[in-house]
Motif scaffolding. Sequence first.
Motif, PDB file in Angstrom:
ATOM      1  N   GLU A   3       0.831  -1.212   0.000  1.00 22.45           N
ATOM      2  CA  GLU A   3       0.000   0.000   0.000  1.00 22.45           C
ATOM      3  C   GLU A   3       0.863   1.259   0.000  1.00 22.45           C
ATOM      4  O   GLU A   3       0.518   2.262  -0.620  1.00 22.45           O
ATOM      5  CB  GLU A   3      -0.926  -0.002   1.219  1.00 22.45           C
ATOM      6  N   SER A   4       2.011   1.205   0.689  1.00 22.12           N
ATOM      7  CA  SER A   4       2.895   2.376   0.719  1.00 22.12           C
ATOM      8  C   SER A   4       3.507   2.667  -0.644  1.00 22.12           C
ATOM      9  O   SER A   4       3.972   3.777  -0.895  1.00 22.12           O
ATOM     10  CB  SER A   4       4.010   2.148   1.746  1.00 22.12           C
ATOM     11  N   GLN A   5       3.516   1.661  -1.537  1.00 17.03           N
ATOM     12  CA  GLN A   5       4.054   1.863  -2.885  1.00 17.03           C
ATOM     13  C   GLN A   5       2.966   2.226  -3.888  1.00 17.03           C
ATOM     14  O   GLN A   5       3.238   2.395  -5.080  1.00 17.03           O
ATOM     15  CB  GLN A   5       4.761   0.582  -3.364  1.00 17.03           C
ATOM     16  N   LEU A   6       1.744   2.346  -3.394  1.00 15.76           N
ATOM     17  CA  LEU A   6       0.607   2.606  -4.276  1.00 15.76           C
ATOM     18  C   LEU A   6       0.361   4.099  -4.504  1.00 15.76           C
ATOM     19  O   LEU A   6      -0.620   4.479  -5.111  1.00 15.76           O
ATOM     20  CB  LEU A   6      -0.647   1.939  -3.693  1.00 15.76           C
ATOM     21  N   MET A   7       1.269   4.928  -4.006  1.00 17.65           N
ATOM     22  CA  MET A   7       1.088   6.379  -4.142  1.00 17.65           C
ATOM     23  C   MET A   7       1.457   6.833  -5.551  1.00 17.65           C
ATOM     24  O   MET A   7       2.469   7.497  -5.780  1.00 17.65           O
ATOM     25  CB  MET A   7       1.937   7.114  -3.095  1.00 17.65           C
ATOM     26  N   ASP A  29      -9.604   7.139  -8.645  1.00 17.83           N
ATOM     27  CA  ASP A  29     -10.108   6.585  -7.389  1.00 17.83           C
ATOM     28  C   ASP A  29     -10.512   5.122  -7.562  1.00 17.83           C
ATOM     29  O   ASP A  29     -10.268   4.292  -6.679  1.00 17.83           O
ATOM     30  CB  ASP A  29     -11.310   7.400  -6.905  1.00 17.83           C
ATOM     31  N   GLN A  30     -11.135   4.804  -8.701  1.00 19.04           N
ATOM     32  CA  GLN A  30     -11.548   3.418  -8.932  1.00 19.04           C
ATOM     33  C   GLN A  30     -10.338   2.500  -9.079  1.00 19.04           C
ATOM     34  O   GLN A  30     -10.306   1.400  -8.521  1.00 19.04           O
ATOM     35  CB  GLN A  30     -12.417   3.312 -10.187  1.00 19.04           C
ATOM     36  N   GLU A  31      -9.316   2.949  -9.818  1.00 22.06           N
ATOM     37  CA  GLU A  31      -8.119   2.134  -9.987  1.00 22.06           C
ATOM     38  C   GLU A  31      -7.422   1.902  -8.655  1.00 22.06           C
ATOM     39  O   GLU A  31      -6.943   0.798  -8.367  1.00 22.06           O
ATOM     40  CB  GLU A  31      -7.167   2.807 -10.982  1.00 22.06           C
ATOM     41  N   ARG A  32      -7.377   2.949  -7.834  1.00 21.27           N
ATOM     42  CA  ARG A  32      -6.749   2.804  -6.527  1.00 21.27           C
ATOM     43  C   ARG A  32      -7.532   1.814  -5.654  1.00 21.27           C
ATOM     44  O   ARG A  32      -6.949   1.016  -4.919  1.00 21.27           O
ATOM     45  CB  ARG A  32      -6.659   4.168  -5.846  1.00 21.27           C
ATOM     46  N   GLN A  33      -8.868   1.879  -5.764  1.00 23.31           N
ATOM     47  CA  GLN A  33      -9.703   0.957  -5.000  1.00 23.31           C
ATOM     48  C   GLN A  33      -9.484  -0.483  -5.462  1.00 23.31           C
ATOM     49  O   GLN A  33      -9.377  -1.406  -4.636  1.00 23.31           O
ATOM     50  CB  GLN A  33     -11.174   1.335  -5.177  1.00 23.31           C
ATOM     51  N   VAL A  34      -9.384  -0.684  -6.786  1.00 25.53           N
ATOM     52  CA  VAL A  34      -9.154  -2.027  -7.324  1.00 25.53           C
ATOM     53  C   VAL A  34      -7.786  -2.546  -6.887  1.00 25.53           C
ATOM     54  O   VAL A  34      -7.637  -3.699  -6.467  1.00 25.53           O
ATOM     55  CB  VAL A  34      -9.264  -2.030  -8.866  1.00 25.53           C
TER      56      VAL A  34
END
Length: 456
Positions: free
Chosen positions: A106-110, A116-121
């Motif tokens: 998750e820390s590399q997901l920045m 928002d949808q891609e981040r949620q997926v």
Amino acid sequence: MDIKMEVSQQIVLSQKMIQSARILQMSSQELEDYLNETAMENPVVEVEEKYDPGDERQDLSRKLEWLEGSDEQNRIYYSQDNDEDDKQGVQNLSDNRGEDLGEYLESQLMVPALSDQERQVASYLIGMLDARGYYTEDPQESARRTGSDEGTVLRMLHLIQTFDPAGVGARNLSECLLLQMDRREISDPTARRIAEEYLPEIARNRLPSVAKKMKVSVDEVQRALGVIRTLNPKPGNSFSSRENLKYIVPDVTVVKLDGYFEILINEYMYPSIQISPYYSRMAKETGDRETREYIDGKIRQAEWVMQCISQRNSTLLNVARSIVDHQIRFFEKGKGHLVPLRMTEVAQEIGMHESTVSRAVRDKYLQCAHGVYPMNYFFTGAASRQSNGASVSSDRVKTMLRDIIDSENHNKPYSDRILSEMLARKGIAVSRRTVAKYRESMGIRDASGRKVFDKK
């Protein structure tokens, strides 16, 4: 139909008997939790810790003391955990276990470009990774659960596969290895093709077959396997291992002294309890009958718990003493020297029912100079009889089997049939199927899996 009177016998377990049996089969950790719960529910019970839980340096010293001389696996697990803690100091022996795999990803997901949808997926996919770091759900199912489409799921999965550790997000072992080769820019064609097509055959040690299909030499296959072995087949393990780390706390310790064995019950892992002097005094001095009856009832309840704990320790000590008496050769010489022993024999010896012995050893561990073992490990049936009529335990047969396999020619390992014949020549009559069962239980592969191909 008629009404009549008859006499019959029935066994009725009282609540006290049930409580006594329950306490008997508790491990030290379970007993600690139970006593703390009892103290919360019963106001007359006072809990007295046997050591200061805040003294973490003392706690570390105790762990090292208990693990000294224990099995190699416990020492390795503990040393790995302890080495990391040493970098930050002893104070890191708290409940904080550091980042898990999900938090690290998750820390590399920045990534600013993500919607928002891609981040949620992506967050959902990270949550679906197993302990190895693999993604095992069907992309269509992930799309349905996240309200997106399969293309978005696959794009986010490919993004996660670029994160550290290398190989994370793979859908299978082959993809995991290939991802790591890509990250390390390994272009070895033989190694890549083995990872893509021949992993099942490699797992069965069928190197000549793989070499023939690939039209290369066995030496070339072995060289490529050397490259593959530098990769990590479970990239998530470095995170989950700390989270799942468990310490085994022995309930019984057997120490060899001058000419005899001392048996110690581990009582420091759970607190001692006592009756509160305040409530004892109140029960005598109060003039209110209901108050006195209530306190007296709670005192009797606490006294019964204390009696059950004393009986538990006494029973455990008697069972352990009987085990040591019967398995004296094991405690003197170690693995491979167990003799057949049944719970019925111990029960008759200590004057208790077999079910009581079973409860006493349930989920409990014994520590001796040769390691830490579940107490039911010492109860083993007779696997065979020697030519002189003496019974031989499965532990002894397994030790002999391992010795034979360790001394075999690794270029021409023995089949299960030959192993059975070699044991027979040593006076141990064991069938081929039993040999296969023992071999598998010890994690030893069959003859084809043990074969070593020498380089020419």
